[in-house]
Scaffold this active site. Structure first.
Site, PDB file in Angstrom:
ATOM      1  CD  GLU A 147      -1.275   3.902   3.875  1.00  0.00           C
ATOM      2  OE1 GLU A 147      -1.054   3.315   2.808  1.00  0.00           O
ATOM      3  OE2 GLU A 147      -2.380   3.914   4.415  1.00  0.00           O
ATOM      4  NE  ARG A 184     -20.218  -2.102 -25.373  1.00  0.00           N
ATOM      5  CZ  ARG A 184     -20.650  -2.620 -26.521  1.00  0.00           C
ATOM      6  NH1 ARG A 184     -19.892  -3.435 -27.211  1.00  0.00           N
ATOM      7  NH2 ARG A 184     -21.850  -2.321 -26.966  1.00  0.00           N
ATOM      8  CG  HIS A 218      -2.003  -1.065   1.106  1.00  0.00           C
ATOM      9  ND1 HIS A 218      -2.979  -1.244   2.054  1.00  0.00           N
ATOM     10  CD2 HIS A 218      -2.244  -1.990   0.139  1.00  0.00           C
ATOM     11  CE1 HIS A 218      -3.782  -2.237   1.678  1.00  0.00           C
ATOM     12  NE2 HIS A 218      -3.342  -2.703   0.524  1.00  0.00           N
TER      13      HIS A 218
END
Ligand SMILES: NC(=O)c1ccc[n+]([C@@H]2O[C@H](COP(=O)([O-])OP(=O)(O)OC[C@H]3O[C@@H](n4cnc5c(N)ncnc54)[C@H](OP(=O)(O)O)[C@@H]3O)[C@@H](O)[C@H]2O)c1
Length: 338
Positions: free
Chosen positions: A56, A187, A54
């Site tokens: 952080e 799409r 992530h």
């Protein structure tokens, strides 16, 4: 620069970082992070790809050394769940971080809850800076978790006088090739595409992205379970029929939305026809409208809106984009939730 202006500037950088992860982080949200020592940016990071670190984690990893008194700017509340990569909350050491500035809370109840925990650790938390921008960046993610349904885009192609097909049902093609290509791209960035039974029967459509990217999962309303011989069944669509569906169009849409949510469909493109789109409009279950308008008049045929409104009826639509595509015009409205 005053403190608020500086905070904003740093959060803008975190948001810019976040954008770099789109579309690779899907179905996760795009998140960016900046670490600041009071006079300079020490490191930045963003969530690069689903299943990887992530934001952080990346920013902390990019620090040369852990020093005291740092501020973290992050575009989404740090997660508390261990998931694939460990909880980000656990990485925010109060010996290092004095303050965490968060743009917006995490709507996913499995991941949220770090704000109170950080405060309990003695870290000052400021929430809500550039919240609007942060929500916009991950609008599909927020609708999915907060409304517990996919983010819904209604799309149609019409003449200048609002018709989407001739009286005999013929509608190929109203708009030009480039307009259709533009929609093929849409799409490719939606999880699923839904059509009603008449469109399936009359158009026998392909519903793929025609080389623009991945194909969306096909969702079909086939009340009488009568369309099984159509080509699109080869693509194993999700089909909604009686007795799951009743004669109540509103209940049916809610049922379908709830079921698609359970199937983890985060975004849904509704491509008609008129009755199907009108049902979504009437029950106000949509987030965006994509109208492709061609310089043609039909005078009679199938009008996009099957219903009856007064001029006072207000759908709370905000015009967000217009684009000339050859002689066609693409108009994008977004539903305003206020
Ligand atoms: N220009 C464009 O952008 C465009 C796009 C798509 C289609 N089209 C044209 O539109 C025409 C078809 O449109 P249409 O309005 O006749 O039909 P449609 O919207 O394709 O299908 C309507 C049918 O789907 C079922 N349905 C839809 N919503 C439902 C709900 N909430 N609950 C239960 N059933 C639901 C019902 O089936 P039952 O009646 O079986 O119960 C309903 O009659 C075709 O001519 C096609 O070429 C144009």
């Amino acid at each position: 620069m005053n403190n608020i202006a500086l905070d904003k500037k740093l959060m803008f950088i975190a948001l810019k970082e976040a954008k770099r992860g789109i579309p690779y982080v899907y179905p996760n949200p795009a998140v960016g992070c900046v670490i600041y020592d009071g006079s300079k940016i020490l490191s930045t990071g963003y969530h690069k790809k689903f299943g990887e670190n992530h934001a952080e984690h990346e920013a902390i990893k990019n620090l040369d050394e852990m020093v005291k008194g740092l501020t973290m700017y992050v575009s989404l509340e740090p997660c508390t769940h261990t998931g694939k990569t460990g909880a980000c909350f656990d990485l925010i050491d109060p010996e290092v971080f004095d303050r965490v500035v968060i743009a917006e809370k995490d709507p996913n109840s499995e991941a949220s809850g770090s704000i109170e925990k950080l405060k309990k650790r003695g870290i000052k938390v400021d929430l809500g800076l550039l919240k609007h921008e942060a929500r916009k960046l991950n609008k599909r993610f927020y609708v999915f978790h907060e409304k517990k349904r996919p983010y819904v885009i209604l799309k149609y192609a019409s003449t200048l006088d609002g018709f989407i097909a001739q009286e005999n049902g013929y509608s190929k093609w109203i708009t030009n090739e480039k307009s259709r290509k533009e929609n093929h791209f849409t799409r490719s960035i939606c999880d699923a595409i839904l059509i009603g039974s008449n469109t399936a029967r009359i158009d026998n459509p392909d519903l793929g992205s025609h080389g623009c990217g991945r194909d969306p999962k096909i969702v079909l309303i086939d009340f009488d379970n009568a369309l099984g011989s159509l080509d699109l069944f080869k693509k194993k669509p999700i089909v909604y029929s009686s007795p799951e569906l009743s004669n109540d169009a509103g209940k049916n849409i809610n049922f379908i939305m709830n079921d698609l949510y359970k199937k983890n469909i985060q975004s849904l493109l509704v491509e008609g026809g008129a009755k199907t789109i009108s049902n979504f409009l009437n029950f106000e279950i949509f987030d965006e409208l994509h109208c492709y308008v061609a310089p043609k008049f039909l005078g009679k045929g199938l009008n996009i809106f099957q219903g009856e409104n007064s001029i006072e009826k207000n759908y709370n639509l905000e015009l967000v984009d217009t684009k000339m595509i050859g002689d066609d015009l693409k108009i994008v409205y977004k539903k305003s939730y206020t």
